[in-house]
Design a protein around this motif. Sequence first.
Motif, mmCIF file in Angstrom:
data_model
loop_
_atom_site.group_PDB
_atom_site.id
_atom_site.type_symbol
_atom_site.label_atom_id
_atom_site.label_comp_id
_atom_site.label_asym_id
_atom_site.label_seq_id
_atom_site.Cartn_x
_atom_site.Cartn_y
_atom_site.Cartn_z
ATOM 1 N N PHE A 39 0.835 -1.206 0.000
ATOM 2 C CA PHE A 39 0.000 0.000 0.000
ATOM 3 C C PHE A 39 0.871 1.258 0.000
ATOM 4 O O PHE A 39 0.648 2.180 -0.784
ATOM 5 C CB PHE A 39 -0.936 0.001 1.207
ATOM 6 N N PHE A 40 1.878 1.282 0.860
ATOM 7 C CA PHE A 40 2.736 2.466 0.920
ATOM 8 C C PHE A 40 3.621 2.582 -0.318
ATOM 9 O O PHE A 40 3.924 3.693 -0.769
ATOM 10 C CB PHE A 40 3.557 2.476 2.203
ATOM 11 N N ALA A 41 4.011 1.462 -0.902
ATOM 12 C CA ALA A 41 4.762 1.508 -2.159
ATOM 13 C C ALA A 41 3.875 2.058 -3.278
ATOM 14 O O ALA A 41 4.353 2.787 -4.153
ATOM 15 C CB ALA A 41 5.274 0.118 -2.517
ATOM 16 N N THR A 42 2.598 1.720 -3.238
ATOM 17 C CA THR A 42 1.656 2.263 -4.218
ATOM 18 C C THR A 42 1.593 3.785 -4.118
ATOM 19 O O THR A 42 1.621 4.489 -5.140
ATOM 20 C CB THR A 42 0.251 1.667 -3.990
ATOM 21 N N GLY A 96 9.283 -4.658 -8.734
ATOM 22 C CA GLY A 96 10.542 -3.939 -8.916
ATOM 23 C C GLY A 96 10.730 -3.440 -10.335
ATOM 24 O O GLY A 96 11.561 -2.564 -10.572
ATOM 25 N N ILE A 97 9.978 -3.969 -11.273
ATOM 26 C CA ILE A 97 10.044 -3.478 -12.652
ATOM 27 C C ILE A 97 9.555 -2.031 -12.699
ATOM 28 O O ILE A 97 10.100 -1.216 -13.438
ATOM 29 C CB ILE A 97 9.209 -4.391 -13.584
ATOM 30 N N ILE A 98 8.554 -1.713 -11.915
ATOM 31 C CA ILE A 98 8.001 -0.353 -11.867
ATOM 32 C C ILE A 98 8.842 0.538 -10.947
ATOM 33 O O ILE A 98 9.165 1.662 -11.296
ATOM 34 C CB ILE A 98 6.536 -0.380 -11.388
ATOM 35 N N GLU A 99 9.148 0.028 -9.759
ATOM 36 C CA GLU A 99 9.945 0.782 -8.782
ATOM 37 C C GLU A 99 11.110 -0.110 -8.349
ATOM 38 O O GLU A 99 10.911 -1.068 -7.610
ATOM 39 C CB GLU A 99 9.083 1.170 -7.577
ATOM 40 N N PRO A 100 12.335 0.160 -8.813
ATOM 41 C CA PRO A 100 13.476 -0.726 -8.574
ATOM 42 C C PRO A 100 13.749 -1.063 -7.108
ATOM 43 O O PRO A 100 14.237 -2.160 -6.811
ATOM 44 C CB PRO A 100 14.645 0.039 -9.187
ATOM 45 N N ALA A 101 13.405 -0.200 -6.186
ATOM 46 C CA ALA A 101 13.628 -0.505 -4.768
ATOM 47 C C ALA A 101 12.806 -1.720 -4.327
ATOM 48 O O ALA A 101 13.161 -2.405 -3.360
ATOM 49 C CB ALA A 101 13.271 0.706 -3.915
ATOM 50 N N MET A 102 11.722 -1.998 -5.044
ATOM 51 C CA MET A 102 10.871 -3.126 -4.670
ATOM 52 C C MET A 102 11.521 -4.477 -4.952
ATOM 53 O O MET A 102 11.091 -5.488 -4.391
ATOM 54 C CB MET A 102 9.514 -3.026 -5.367
ATOM 55 N N PHE A 103 12.555 -4.504 -5.803
ATOM 56 C CA PHE A 103 13.296 -5.761 -5.975
ATOM 57 C C PHE A 103 13.885 -6.192 -4.635
ATOM 58 O O PHE A 103 13.725 -7.341 -4.210
ATOM 59 C CB PHE A 103 14.420 -5.616 -7.006
ATOM 60 N N LEU A 104 14.545 -5.276 -3.959
ATOM 61 C CA LEU A 104 15.146 -5.582 -2.664
ATOM 62 C C LEU A 104 14.079 -5.914 -1.633
ATOM 63 O O LEU A 104 14.190 -6.913 -0.918
ATOM 64 C CB LEU A 104 16.002 -4.405 -2.182
#
Length: 151
Positions: A39-42, A96-104
Amino acid sequence: MARLTKAQREWRPGMPKKRRSTKVMFASTVLLLEAFVMFFATLAVFGLRRGEFPPALILGVGIALSAVMVLACAVLRKPWGIGLGWVLQVVLILTGIIEPAMFLVGVLFGICWWYGIRTGIRIDREAGEREREQAAWEAAHPDQAAGGQAP
């Protein structure tokens, strides 16, 4: 008057309480934490990439994914529930494709999911063994098991 649940209707005095699965508790905890993070990443993607993607798409997909993670907690007891959890781990990593930090973030939550499932299975197995040993001991020592006092 409130309606009784099935477990409440079937309860009888002296009936042993069903043990809750530690694996399910760990998995539910990880999924709920992931739902909050999603939710917060959104919201972060909405603020950072509003010009690249339509805002309705960002909010719709992100909030829907958060909701699916929360609803997945309800089906973890079913045989396919843990499989759904693994699918959600992969989806979280792929954000992570949309926001690279989400890979980690996704990989770290994937590790938490794996560890929680693995440890929960071990704890459930040990608790089952302990319950069987306790039942065997109580069957062998009915005089001590009933009163809980040794002579």
